[in-house]
Scaffold this motif. Structure first.
Motif, PDB file in Angstrom:
ATOM      1  N   THR A  51      -7.546   0.959   4.208  1.00 21.20           N
ATOM      2  CA  THR A  51      -6.232   1.144   3.607  1.00 21.20           C
ATOM      3  C   THR A  51      -5.767  -0.148   2.953  1.00 21.20           C
ATOM      4  O   THR A  51      -5.668  -1.198   3.608  1.00 21.20           O
ATOM      5  N   SER A 110      -8.755   5.227  -8.055  1.00 19.92           N
ATOM      6  CA  SER A 110      -7.548   4.544  -8.497  1.00 19.92           C
ATOM      7  C   SER A 110      -7.297   4.851  -9.970  1.00 19.92           C
ATOM      8  O   SER A 110      -7.848   5.802 -10.520  1.00 19.92           O
ATOM      9  N   ALA A 164       0.799  -1.220   0.000  1.00 19.75           N
ATOM     10  CA  ALA A 164       0.000   0.000   0.000  1.00 19.75           C
ATOM     11  C   ALA A 164       0.829   1.265   0.000  1.00 19.75           C
ATOM     12  O   ALA A 164       0.333   2.318  -0.385  1.00 19.75           O
ATOM     13  N   PHE A 201      -5.395   4.051  -0.984  1.00 19.53           N
ATOM     14  CA  PHE A 201      -3.973   3.787  -0.807  1.00 19.53           C
ATOM     15  C   PHE A 201      -3.344   5.066  -0.274  1.00 19.53           C
ATOM     16  O   PHE A 201      -3.810   6.171  -0.560  1.00 19.53           O
ATOM     17  N   SER A 245      -3.733  -1.729  -1.044  1.00 20.15           N
ATOM     18  CA  SER A 245      -2.974  -1.380  -2.236  1.00 20.15           C
ATOM     19  C   SER A 245      -3.890  -1.367  -3.455  1.00 20.15           C
ATOM     20  O   SER A 245      -4.927  -2.055  -3.467  1.00 20.15           O
TER      21      SER A 245
END
Length: 324
Positions: A169, A189, A15, A143, A171
């Motif tokens: 939290t 993202s 992450a 992230f 990745s």
């Protein structure tokens, strides 16, 4: 302060890095652990990502060499690694996102940003799970770094108090699966993770530009090296700026270079490159303000190791003076 919890998966260590996929590379790029630099060698650290298309293009097409420069492109896992190479002296220059550069500068006050080589207000996209409207968001996958910053801005743009939303939290590679399982309601993202989420039935509802946000990538150097090598640094930046203009006008050419350098499908590379505006340029007042906003946010979040003054570390006018 935002409330966060970390999702307990094996990939949680990833992450801290936005682009965490390590790819074996071909061409001229070499790892940072190779031989020490010669006097005029300029090592540029980059991530394994199409957002570095101008540098990959200049490298693969011999543009640095044609300008009489000895440049080595060093591919890293992304995130702060490039800036840390500059701090360690294993690279002279690095390409880094504004949010990453500023957090590294907080712990390393001798770092300086020479100029911008790309911006985008559409590279990062807001994706919501099927059946979830923006007003219904209760959990968001995030992230660290720019992901947290964009999520905070997005929620505020909806009139939501970020403290009322649970932030998971994780990745970027993990987020589409979490969204599909219903563990989170949405995420912010970039591709390929956005495309994976869409393929699983989720929907893109906005880009960062829709709520007035963008990111920039800078070229950074150490103050000491720069003081002794400004003419050399200016020549390198000039080539990156020239390559940036080519990427904007001929994305297919850029995609071929990206494909060659990082072993990515050319069609995918072209799609990613088209989401970014490339331009080697000086900092503007708007850039300095954007950087100040980031510093203020990360300071409030306790993510800054020390103070950073954007009007000092961003060298406004440097490009015109040394790379014009």
């Amino acid at each position: 302060m935002l409330f966060t919890r970390t999702f307990p998966t094996v990939g949680r260590a990833l992450a801290v890095v936005v682009a965490s996929v390590v790819v074996l590379t071909a061409g001229c790029s070499r790892p940072a652990t190779e031989a020490a630099a010669t006097a005029d060698l300029v090592r540029i650290s980059v991530g394994v990502d199409p957002s570095y298309a101008p540098i990959f293009l200049a490298d693969s097409e011999g543009m640095f060499e044609a300008a009489g420069l000895d440049v080595e492109v060093i591919q890293t896992e992304g995130g702060a690694a490039g800036a840390q190479n500059v701090v360690a002296g294993t690279s002279e220059l690095s390409g880094n996102a504004d949010s990453t550069a500023l957090t590294v500068m907080a712990a390393n006050p001798s770092l300086r940003a020479l100029g911008v080589f790309q911006d985008s207000d559409r590279y990062f996209q807001v994706v919501l799970r099927d059946g979830v409207a923006p007003a219904d968001i209760e959990t968001m996958g995030v992230f660290p770094g720019i992901g947290l910053y964009f999520t905070d801005l997005y929620l505020r743009s909806l009139g939501k108090d970020p403290a009322s939303v649970t932030l998971v939290t994780t990745s970027p590679p993990e987020q589409p699966a979490l969204l599909a399982r219903g563990d989170i309601d949405g995420l912010i993202s970039f591709d390929p993770w956005v495309a994976q989420a869409e393929d699983a039935g989720s929907t893109v509802v906005a880009t960062t530009g829709d709520f007035g946000a963008k990111y920039s990538q800078w070229i950074i150097a150490s103050e000491g090296w720069l003081a002794a090598n400004e003419e050399l640094a200016g020549k390198v930046f000039s080539v990156i700026a020239e390559a940036s203009a080519i990427v904007n006008t001929d994305p297919a050419r850029a995609a071929r270079a990206v494909s060659s350098e990082i072993q990515m499908d050319a069609a995918e590379a072209q799609d990613r490159v088209s989401q970014i505006d490339f331009d080697g340029r000086d900092f503007t007042e708007a850039d300095v303000q954007q950087a100040q906003n980031l510093v203020d946010f990360f300071t409030e979040q306790g993510k800054m190791a020390g103070p950073v003054d954007p009007s000092t570390v961003l060298l406004s006018g440097w490009v015109a003076q040394h790379a014009g």
